[in-house]
Design an enzyme around this catalytic site. Structure first.
Site, short mmCIF file in Angstrom:
data_model
loop_
_atom_site.label_atom_id
_atom_site.label_comp_id
_atom_site.label_asym_id
_atom_site.label_seq_id
_atom_site.Cartn_x
_atom_site.Cartn_y
_atom_site.Cartn_z
N LYS A 184 0.86 -1.18 0.00
CA LYS A 184 0.00 0.00 0.00
C LYS A 184 0.89 1.23 0.00
O LYS A 184 1.46 1.61 1.02
CB LYS A 184 -0.89 0.03 1.24
CG LYS A 184 -1.99 1.08 1.09
CD LYS A 184 -2.35 1.81 2.37
CE LYS A 184 -1.51 2.99 2.70
NZ LYS A 184 -1.56 4.13 1.78
N GLU A 259 9.79 1.30 10.58
CA GLU A 259 10.83 2.31 10.38
C GLU A 259 10.13 3.66 10.51
O GLU A 259 9.33 4.02 9.65
CB GLU A 259 11.49 2.09 9.01
CG GLU A 259 12.84 2.74 8.90
CD GLU A 259 12.77 4.13 8.31
OE1 GLU A 259 12.60 5.09 9.11
OE2 GLU A 259 12.87 4.27 7.09
N CYS A 293 13.45 10.90 6.85
CA CYS A 293 13.49 10.52 8.27
C CYS A 293 14.92 10.57 8.80
O CYS A 293 15.12 10.69 10.00
CB CYS A 293 12.87 9.15 8.47
SG CYS A 293 13.51 7.93 7.33
N GLU A 394 10.12 16.31 15.03
CA GLU A 394 10.76 16.00 13.76
C GLU A 394 10.49 17.16 12.78
O GLU A 394 9.37 17.66 12.71
CB GLU A 394 10.20 14.69 13.21
CG GLU A 394 10.84 14.29 11.89
CD GLU A 394 10.41 12.89 11.43
OE1 GLU A 394 9.26 12.50 11.68
OE2 GLU A 394 11.25 12.19 10.83
#
Ligand code: ADP
Length: 492
Positions: A184, A259, A293, A394
């Site tokens: 997906k 992850e 990331c 983040e």
């Protein structure tokens, strides 16, 4: 949506779901518009599936599993290698699609397609090296051995920021291991995922072995979690969604690889080569417009060289070309969407309001070329404090705080002062320091004088709230295998 005719010309992007070896519309006939983040235009209308489509895909993958897993690693590997060759043949086409749907500079899209092909090539080799072992026996007449076997059907969920390579990083080891896959991709970037499936199809990977379902994330995620046919979920995305999956996986004790987010620190010591440290820190920050990331989120520089590093970094940042990704020489493209843009601007405004200084950038570009996309100029912040959002959340954008430190211990403490632990970067020429600091950093990957630690051949993943498990390297294929112990009493 009316049934589309099957498209075989690779220059025409695939826009339907790929289930059981066929290109099909979603069961509910819905479509999803794919937008170009550079100008908001619609690039394609893609079939949008439902939870029921995910179930059909899982069933197809389950039917395909026995024969796929029975092939030898050598046989599976040769099909993976053909898929890699097709990816390379279509590199320009796929890269262009990626820049259109994701916004990243074309040069980076080209590199990403090659990276995806490398995953397929490398795992094509690993497919025949999934060794078990003989364990020396303790009781005469008994023998012990282990077998490595594929976990079964794998559901893989991937994000929009590296839409090709992150799918390749899961699909290639899964297929090599003998698993079958339902993928997906993110709704923003389905086109390159479909292009990857097309390469697999044309390479001769049998029907049902890889399937692509685009559609409502929560519904498809729930189907992966609740359907016992799905034996493994491999996810790359936010820590928030990782938590949802982890909670959901508890019911069936589903095998999970996660992850997740990062808040990566760069530590620049006073013995570093300044020019290289600036260039590579900037690479770690601005690649993919900071939407990675493992992007540098905080740069800590030793006091003795702080001022000269800052000046050079600001100068480098000012020299970067912000432009639509298809434009020649673009270094920084648009942010993917409004929420991502809002978050970056909120972090900049929050820092400013709490006393930070904006050394460069900090604004959205205006003008005909920019008005319909979210283009933010490379932004450097100083005088930041730990209570600012940019020091704990983040950052997914071209903004970076640069902070002085006095000694090694302080640098390590500040780098580790985060709930995340994906990657960290060190710049030093002192080998002893490189080892000491690399060993002390709480991160899954450490780049020493290196801004690109992520590679097919070495394990990648996070500690703390950055994830569970490892992708890439030999660990990457192990994630899709179970170890079985066979204990034998020798007859007579
Ligand atoms: P990002 O913030 O980078 O978009 P997300 O974690 O939201 O990261 O998305 C990463 C991938 O996870 C995408 O494919 C997205 O559609 C999918 N996703 C989002 N929410 C869920 C969910 N509840 N269950 C399963 N997948 C999800």
């Amino acid at each position: 949506m009316k049934s589309m005719t099957e498209k075989t010309n690779e220059k025409v992007p695939a826009t339907q779901l790929y289930i059981d070896g066929r290109w099909v519309d979603g069961g509910a006939g819905e479509i999803l518009e794919v937008k170009n983040p550079a100008d908001g235009s619609t690039i394609a209308a893609v079939a949008c599936g439902t939870r029921e489509d995910a179930r059909r895909a899982l069933n197809a993958a389950s039917r395909a599993f026995p024969s796929w897993s029975r092939l030898t690693g050598l046989q599976r590997g040769s099909l993976l290698r053909k898929a890699a060759a097709l990816m390379r043949q279509r590199q320009a086409e796929i890269a262009r699609l990626m820049t259109l749907e994701n916004g990243k500079p074309l040069s980076q899209s080209l590199t990403e397609v090659e990276g995806g092909a490398q995953h397929f090539d490398w795992y094509a080799e690993e497919a025949r090296r999934t060794y078990g072992r003989m364990i020396p026996h303790q009781i005469p007449g008994k023998r012990h051995l282990t077998l490595q076997q594929p976990v079964g059907v794998a559901g893989v969920i991937t994000p929009w920021n590296f839409p090709f390579i992150l799918l390749a990083r899961k699909a290639a080891p899964a297929l090599a291991a003998g698993c079958t896959v339902v993928a997906k991709p993110a709704g923003q970037t389905p086109l390159v995922a479909l292009a990857l499936a097309k390469c697999c199809q044309e390479a001769g990977i049998p029907a049902g072995v890889i399937n692509i379902v685009i559609g409502p994330a929560e519904d498809i995620g729930r189907e992966f979690l609740e359907n016992p046919v799905c034996r493994k979920i491999s996810f790359t995305g936010s820590t928030e969604v990782g938590r949802i999956l982890m909670r959901g996986a508890a019911e069936q004790i589903k095998n999970l690889s996660l992850e997740l987010g990062g808040h990566c620190a760069v530590l620049v010591f006073d013995d570093a080569d300044l020019k290289t440290a600036v260039q590579k820190s900037a690479g770690a920050k601005y690649r993919n417009t900071g939407q990675s990331c493992i992007a540098a989120n905080r740069i800590f520089v030793q006091e003795e060289i702080y001022q000269s590093f800052l000046e050079a970094f600001v100068e480098h940042s000012r020299g970067l070309k912000v432009a639509p990704g298809l434009e020649e020489g673009a270094d920084i493209g648009p942010l993917i969407d409004e929420p991502t843009f809002e978050k970056v601007m909120r972090q900049i405004d929050n820092a400013r309001s709490l006393g930070a200084k904006v050394e460069c950038g900090g604004v959205r570009l205006k003008g005909e070329k920019f008005d319909r996309g979210y283009f933010v100029t490379p932004t450097v912040l100083t005088h930041v404090t730990d209570n600012m959002l940019c020091m704990c959340e983040e950052t997914f954008g071209p903004m970076i705080p640069i902070v002085p430190f006095s000694d090694e211990q302080e640098a390590i403490r500040r780098a580790n002062h985060t709930e995340y632990g994906l990657a960290a970067y060190i710049h030093t020429r002192d080998l002893g320091r490189a080892f000491r600091v690399a060993e002390a950093l709480e991160a899954g990957s450490v780049g020493v004088n290196d801004d690109v630690p992520s590679t097919t051949i070495a394990p990648f993943g996070g500690v703390k709230q950055s994830g569970l498990g490892r992708e890439c390297g030999t660990e990457g294929i192990e994630a899709f295998m179970e170890t079985k112990h066979v204990s034998i009493c020798l007859p007579g």
